[in-house]
Write an enzyme that holds these catalytic residues in place. Sequence first.
Site, PDB file in Angstrom:
ATOM      1  N   CYS A  32       0.832  -1.197   0.000  1.00 13.30           N
ATOM      2  CA  CYS A  32       0.000   0.000   0.000  1.00 13.30           C
ATOM      3  C   CYS A  32       0.877   1.263   0.000  1.00 13.30           C
ATOM      4  CB  CYS A  32      -0.909  -0.009   1.216  1.00 13.30           C
ATOM      5  SG  CYS A  32      -1.848   1.512   1.361  1.00 13.30           S
ATOM      6  N   CYS A  35       0.322   3.594   3.255  1.00  9.93           N
ATOM      7  CA  CYS A  35       0.647   3.182   4.620  1.00  9.93           C
ATOM      8  C   CYS A  35       1.955   3.863   5.045  1.00  9.93           C
ATOM      9  CB  CYS A  35       0.779   1.656   4.699  1.00  9.93           C
ATOM     10  SG  CYS A  35      -0.793   0.849   5.077  1.00  9.93           S
ATOM     11  N   HIS A  89      -4.642   1.380   7.748  1.00  6.05           N
ATOM     12  CA  HIS A  89      -4.917   0.884   6.402  1.00  6.05           C
ATOM     13  C   HIS A  89      -6.425   0.671   6.137  1.00  6.05           C
ATOM     14  CE1 HIS A  89      -4.009  -0.939   2.584  1.00  6.05           C
ATOM     15  NE2 HIS A  89      -4.715  -2.006   2.901  1.00  6.05           N
ATOM     16  N   ASN A 129     -14.383   8.470  -3.236  1.00  6.48           N
ATOM     17  CA  ASN A 129     -14.979   7.248  -3.757  1.00  6.48           C
ATOM     18  C   ASN A 129     -14.756   6.165  -2.719  1.00  6.48           C
ATOM     19  OD1 ASN A 129     -15.502   8.545  -6.192  1.00  6.48           O
ATOM     20  ND2 ASN A 129     -13.533   7.922  -7.065  1.00  6.48           N
ATOM     21  N   HIS A 140      -6.977   1.931   1.175  1.00  9.60           N
ATOM     22  CA  HIS A 140      -6.544   2.781   2.291  1.00  9.60           C
ATOM     23  C   HIS A 140      -7.370   4.084   2.278  1.00  9.60           C
ATOM     24  CE1 HIS A 140      -3.097   3.873   5.080  1.00  9.60           C
ATOM     25  NE2 HIS A 140      -3.894   4.936   5.078  1.00  9.60           N
ATOM     26  N   HIS A 142      -8.881   7.375   1.835  1.00  9.19           N
ATOM     27  CA  HIS A 142      -8.390   8.617   1.215  1.00  9.19           C
ATOM     28  C   HIS A 142      -9.498   9.290   0.425  1.00  9.19           C
ATOM     29  CE1 HIS A 142      -8.121   5.839  -2.208  1.00  9.19           C
ATOM     30  NE2 HIS A 142      -8.105   6.900  -3.000  1.00  9.19           N
ATOM     31  N   GLN A 144     -10.005  12.674  -2.603  1.00 10.26           N
ATOM     32  CA  GLN A 144      -9.264  13.289  -3.703  1.00 10.26           C
ATOM     33  C   GLN A 144      -9.718  14.724  -3.921  1.00 10.26           C
ATOM     34  OE1 GLN A 144      -8.651  10.798  -7.258  1.00 10.26           O
ATOM     35  NE2 GLN A 144      -9.999   9.298  -6.307  1.00 10.26           N
TER      36      GLN A 144
HETATM   37 ZN   LIG Z   1      -2.432   1.322   3.580  1.00  6.61          ZN
END
Ligand SMILES: [Zn+2]
Length: 336
Positions: A32, A35, A89, A129, A140, A142, A144
Amino acid sequence: MTYNELRWNPLLGLWNIVSSKRKTRPWREEKCPFCPGSRELGYGWDVKVLDNMFPALKTDAQKATDTRDILKVKSGYGYCKVVVETPEHVGDLDTIPFDNLVKVIKAFQEETEKLCEDRRIKYVFPFRNKGELIGVSLTHPHSQIYALPFIPYRIKSEIANGRTFYKKNGRCLLCHILELERSEKKRTLYSNRSFTLFMPSFAMWPYETHIYSNKHLATLPELSEEQVRDLADVIKVTVAMYNSLFDFDLPYVMAVHQAPCNLKHNFFHFHIEFYPIHRSKDKLKYAAGIEWGTWTFTYDDLPENKVAELANAIQRASQRLATAGYTIRGDHRQVT
Ligand SMILES: [Zn+2]
Ligand SMILES: [Zn+2]
Ligand SMILES: [Zn+2]
């Protein structure tokens, strides 16, 4: 060579983003990249803003083609940012620490201000999303931010209708809708001091909900410290509601709609729209012939029936949040 360009659709009057390298985007990476300890992020952070590794828009964008007559082509100038919301994560906006969510919103604010300083940028769009079914390649947590060199069609349309309403009635369209929803109370789900969550009577997706600011404001940077915390609260409750609906993490799109950069008027009211794609626990709502072919959405139930389901979910969600040590800042709809 990668190409990033904008192509004009003269039929609809909108821009598409075309980027030649994005198709090589990896679906699943071994390790990832979000991470702690990754090459890009290092250690010792809790929320981090970085450039998208496979941006659809770039500041050094190269065009592959040229404008011919009305078939306009422009370089895909712009910014694509990623906001990594936690070093953990796994999680969603209802489980990451509240302070992280506050920092994510502040990152949206700061990026909006910064990106709007670039005179070529016309619109800053934060979004999120969630879920494989939405096409999320990196799980993970997040969100945008896209900074676009044009005002997107949907926002233009919201402004145009807002302007028409304002000219006729001397007030903001969304302030008016909010007043209707708050007085009727049929579709409202949650409100704190600064924000109200409800299903619009014109929902397109079965479980679509919107968050409107209670006071008229147009952009993220206008939010005060307290309003940022109230926004974090209403987002946390909304996502907890969705994840309590069917007892699995519901895929959704979160779209943050703010006024364009440098647009000074009263026609735009800050709001967030959530589009989950489920229509029941094991069925998806597909945008198919009538939806894609005509942009006419069919809603296969009464929105008010879906609101009742969401009201049940929000009740369970607030209990779940309380058990996890979080006290909601507002009042949710009571199930009778
Ligand atoms: Zn991650
Ligand atoms: Zn308003
Ligand atoms: Zn909107």
